[in-house]
Design an enzyme around this catalytic site. Structure first.
Site, PDB file in Angstrom:
ATOM      1  N   ILE A 134     -41.653  35.725  54.911  1.00 14.36           N
ATOM      2  CA  ILE A 134     -42.255  35.241  53.663  1.00 14.36           C
ATOM      3  C   ILE A 134     -41.790  33.783  53.599  1.00 14.36           C
ATOM      4  O   ILE A 134     -40.635  33.505  53.311  1.00 14.36           O
ATOM      5  CB  ILE A 134     -41.787  36.060  52.441  1.00 14.36           C
ATOM      6  N   PRO A 135     -42.680  32.854  53.946  1.00 12.26           N
ATOM      7  CA  PRO A 135     -42.268  31.486  54.316  1.00 12.26           C
ATOM      8  C   PRO A 135     -41.884  30.551  53.170  1.00 12.26           C
ATOM      9  O   PRO A 135     -42.553  29.552  52.900  1.00 12.26           O
ATOM     10  CB  PRO A 135     -43.489  30.972  55.072  1.00 12.26           C
ATOM     11  N   CYS A 136     -40.760  30.831  52.538  1.00 14.09           N
ATOM     12  CA  CYS A 136     -40.276  29.969  51.461  1.00 14.09           C
ATOM     13  C   CYS A 136     -39.850  28.594  51.972  1.00 14.09           C
ATOM     14  O   CYS A 136     -39.771  27.643  51.193  1.00 14.09           O
ATOM     15  CB  CYS A 136     -39.144  30.644  50.696  1.00 14.09           C
ATOM     16  N   HIS A 137     -39.613  28.474  53.278  1.00 17.56           N
ATOM     17  CA  HIS A 137     -39.229  27.179  53.848  1.00 17.56           C
ATOM     18  C   HIS A 137     -40.383  26.170  53.789  1.00 17.56           C
ATOM     19  O   HIS A 137     -40.162  24.981  53.941  1.00 17.56           O
ATOM     20  CB  HIS A 137     -38.737  27.342  55.294  1.00 17.56           C
TER      21      HIS A 137
END
Length: 179
Positions: A134-137
């Site tokens: 889950i690409p919070c970056h």
């Protein structure tokens, strides 16, 4: 009952967690809120199918491929608000970034509200319990700041570089919550 496994990544050790069928956690070593959603009994079970599948997904990701989030069964623990934010994170394309403000606008629209707090969105992003996948970056400040990564700003930069993001338009802030 939760099951865990360790994955050795280019960023260091990553802990994976599952409920038996779904991935419920992915944390980098020393990450803020590390394993915060693991409640109850925990058993190391690296051969559990969902954990083995996640390791293959991460192998593909770290080798520069673009595995789809939909290839994995995810079940992050969180409030409905946080899950709604995490759903929007899953829509951010590989190699691209968006802002907390843009996520807030999308969320407000989906919830039928006129506006939504970027700070509330930031809190939900920061509590993402399935980092990388889950690409919070891929979320940055509206001013181009790279702040706000529970895994540490150095790891955020490495993930964005891996994805080919042009970092010349972004900067590391002098102060922040996740440096």
């Amino acid at each position: 009952m939760f099951y865990t496994a360790i994955y050795e990544s280019p960023l260091g050790e990553i802990t994976l967690a599952a409920d038996g069928e779904n991935l419920t956690g992915l944390w980098m070593d020393k990450q803020k809120y590390f394993a915060a959603t693991l409640k109850g009994r925990i058993e190391d079970k690296p051969d559990l199918p969902i954990l083995a599948q996640t390791k293959k997904w991460l192998d593909a990701y770290f080798s520069g491929q673009k595995p789809l989030i939909s290839e994995l069964s995810l079940a992050p623990a969180g409030s409905e608000f946080r899950k709604a934010v995490w759903d929007i994170l899953c829509e951010i394309p590989y190699g691209q970034c968006t802002t907390y403000g843009e996520i807030a606008k999308k969320l407000a629209l989906r919830m039928g509200k006129t506006s939504m707090s970027s700070q509330a969105v930031g809190g939900a992003v920061g509590h993402n319990c399935i980092s990388i996948i889950i690409p919070c970056h891929r979320v940055v400040g509206s001013n181009g700041s790279l702040t706000g990564y529970a895994g540490g700003i150095d790891k955020k930069i490495k993930l964005l570089e891996l994805e080919g993001v042009d970092l010349s338009r972004y900067f590391v802030p002098d102060k922040g919550t996740a440096l």
